[in-house]
Write a protein that holds these residues in place. Structure first.
Motif, PDB file in Angstrom:
ATOM      1  N   GLU A   9      -1.810   7.544   4.291  1.00 28.96           N
ATOM      2  CA  GLU A   9      -1.937   8.089   5.644  1.00 28.96           C
ATOM      3  C   GLU A   9      -3.314   7.803   6.224  1.00 28.96           C
ATOM      4  N   HIS A  10      -4.330   7.895   5.391  1.00 28.74           N
ATOM      5  CA  HIS A  10      -5.692   7.615   5.843  1.00 28.74           C
ATOM      6  C   HIS A  10      -5.822   6.159   6.287  1.00 28.74           C
ATOM      7  N   ILE A  26       7.285   3.156   9.002  1.00 25.42           N
ATOM      8  CA  ILE A  26       6.887   3.036   7.588  1.00 25.42           C
ATOM      9  C   ILE A  26       6.165   4.285   7.102  1.00 25.42           C
ATOM     10  N   LEU A  27       5.544   4.997   8.013  1.00 18.66           N
ATOM     11  CA  LEU A  27       4.786   6.193   7.623  1.00 18.66           C
ATOM     12  C   LEU A  27       5.685   7.252   6.989  1.00 18.66           C
ATOM     13  N   THR A  28       6.933   7.313   7.414  1.00 16.74           N
ATOM     14  CA  THR A  28       7.827   8.375   6.953  1.00 16.74           C
ATOM     15  C   THR A  28       8.792   7.930   5.855  1.00 16.74           C
ATOM     16  N   LEU A  29       8.739   6.667   5.477  1.00 19.02           N
ATOM     17  CA  LEU A  29       9.695   6.179   4.477  1.00 19.02           C
ATOM     18  C   LEU A  29       9.250   6.522   3.062  1.00 19.02           C
ATOM     19  N   PHE A  71       0.834  -1.208   0.000  1.00 14.27           N
ATOM     20  CA  PHE A  71       0.000   0.000   0.000  1.00 14.27           C
ATOM     21  C   PHE A  71       0.868   1.257   0.000  1.00 14.27           C
ATOM     22  N   LYS A  72       1.914   1.241   0.808  1.00 12.97           N
ATOM     23  CA  LYS A  72       2.813   2.393   0.886  1.00 12.97           C
ATOM     24  C   LYS A  72       3.449   2.684  -0.467  1.00 12.97           C
TER      25      LYS A  72
END
Length: 312
Positions: A271-272, A309-312, A261-262
Motif C-alpha cells: 500500500e505504501h 490491483i490494490l484490492t486483489l 510486489f503485490k
C-alpha cells in the motif's frame, strides 16, 4: 549525441546552444533557454531527450518531428517521473533482496549447517540439468569468495581463522541474481520453507519465478536504465492477479513489476508503494499537455482499471 545538423560538426554539436537549436528545428518549444541549458548540462542530452522523447514524437523518419506544442519541460517531467519511480522501486527491491538473502541463509543453514553450501547433495539434483545448474551456482560462490578475500574483512577473517566462510556471511557478497539462483537450486522442501517465511501465501515455484523476474528489474534500476516502459526478457507466471486483468496485459512490463510486489510484499508495504506510485502519476499528469497520462501508463503496461490491483 551522434546526430548532426547541416554544417555542424560532432564537436560543435556538443554545445548546448546547438542541441537547443536542433530540438527547436524539430518542433520542441523552448521558451526558457537558460533553464534548458542548465537541464542539459546537469542531466545529459542523451539521458533526457533521447531517453524520453518517444511518446512526444509525431514522426521518426526521415527526420524526427515532435507533436505540435511539445515543450521541453514535458520531456524533462517524464525523465524526472522515471528517475523517481526507479529510485522508489529500487528501495523496495533491496528490501525484498535482503529478506530473501536472510531467509535463504537461515533455512539452508538450519537444515545443513552454515558451511555446507558447497556440497552438491544439499541441493536439488533431480536431473542432469540440475547437476549443471548446481555446479555453476557452487562455482560462482567459490569465485565470489576468492574475489573478496582481500577486499572484505569478514571474508578474510573467516578464511584465515576457520578456513571457510559461513553462509550467513557469504550471502552478503552475492547479488540478487546470485541469491535467486541459489534459491532456485535448493531442494523443493527447502524452497517451500523459504517461501513461507517470505510470505505465507506464496508457493515455492511461484516465488522462484517472481524473484528471477524482479532480479532483472533490480539490475535495470541499479544501472539507471529506463523503467517506466521497460520490457523484461523474463515473464512473470500466471497468477490470480494476471487472471483478473486477463489477456489484455503483458507479463514482462512495469505493471508486472507491480504485480510481483503485490504478490511478495505484505499488505502495508504494498500500500505504501502503491500510494507513492499514484502520487507520481498525478504529479506527471499535471505536467503533461501534449500527451495524456493514460498514454504513459499504457506504455507501462497498465490496464484502464489498474487501480483494482490494490484490492486483489
Amino acid at each position: 549525441m551522434g546526430e548532426r545538423i547541416a554544417g555542424v560538426s560532432e564537436k560543435q554539436f556538443r554545445d548546448f546552444r546547438v542541441q537547443i537549436r536542433l530540438l527547436e528545428s524539430r518542433g520542441v518549444v523552448i521558451k526558457n533557454k537558460r533553464w534548458a541549458k542548465r537541464i542539459l548540462a546537469t542531466s545529459n542530452y542523451y539521458d533526457v531527450i533521447n531517453g524520453y522523447k518517444e511518446p512526444f514524437l509525431s514522426q521518426r523518419i526521415p527526420v524526427e518531428k515532435y507533436k505540435s506544442g511539445t515543450k521541453i519541460e514535458e520531456i524533462y517531467a517524464l525523465y524526472e517521473f522515471d528517475r523517481r519511480l526507479r529510485s522508489e522501486t529500487l528501495e523496495v527491491l533491496l528490501k525484498i533482496e535482503n529478506k530473501l538473502r536472510t531467509n535463504v541463509s537461515y533455512v539452508f543453514s538450519k537444515q545443513y549447517g552454515h558451511k555446507n553450501y558447497l556440497m552438491y547433495e544439499n541441493f536439488d539434483l533431480v536431473n542432469s540439468k540440475n547437476y549443471k545448474n548446481v555446479g555453476e551456482c557452487i562455482a560462482n560462490i567459490h569465485k565470489k569468495i576468492a574475489g573478496q578475500i582481500d577486499k572484505n574483512s569478514s571474508i578474510k577473517h573467516y578464511m584465515k581463522q576457520k578456513g571457510y566462510v559461513p553462509l550467513w556471511v557469504v550471502v552478503n557478497i552475492l547479488s540478487f541474481g546470485d541469491i535467486s539462483k541459489f534459491y532456485s537450486n535448493m531442494k523443493q522442501s527447502d524452497r517451500a520453507n523459504v517461501a513461507k517465511r517470505i510470505k505465507y501465501t506464496v508457493w515455492e515455484n511461484k516465488l522462484k519465478n517472481y524473484i528471477e523476474f524482479l532480479a532483472i528489474t533490480r539490475n535495470v534500476c541499479a544501472h539507471s536504465e529506463r523503467l517506466y516502459n521497460y520490457k523484461s526478457i523474463k515473464h512473470i507466471k500466471d497468477n490470480h492477479i494476471t487472471n483478473y486483468f486477463g489477456a489484455s496485459i503483458k507479463t514482462n512490463d512495469f505493471f508486472s513489476v507491480l504485480i510481483g510486489f503485490k504478490l511478495i510484499l505484505d499488505k502495508r508495504e504494498f500500500e505504501h508503494y502503491f500510494e507513492m506510485l499514484v502520487e507520481l502519476t498525478n504529479i506527471l499528469d499535471k505536467q503533461l499537455d501534449t500527451v495524456s497520462i493514460d498514454e504513459i501508463t499504457n506504455k507501462m503496461g497498465f490496464p484502464s482499471n489498474w487501480m483494482d490491483i490494490l484490492t486483489l
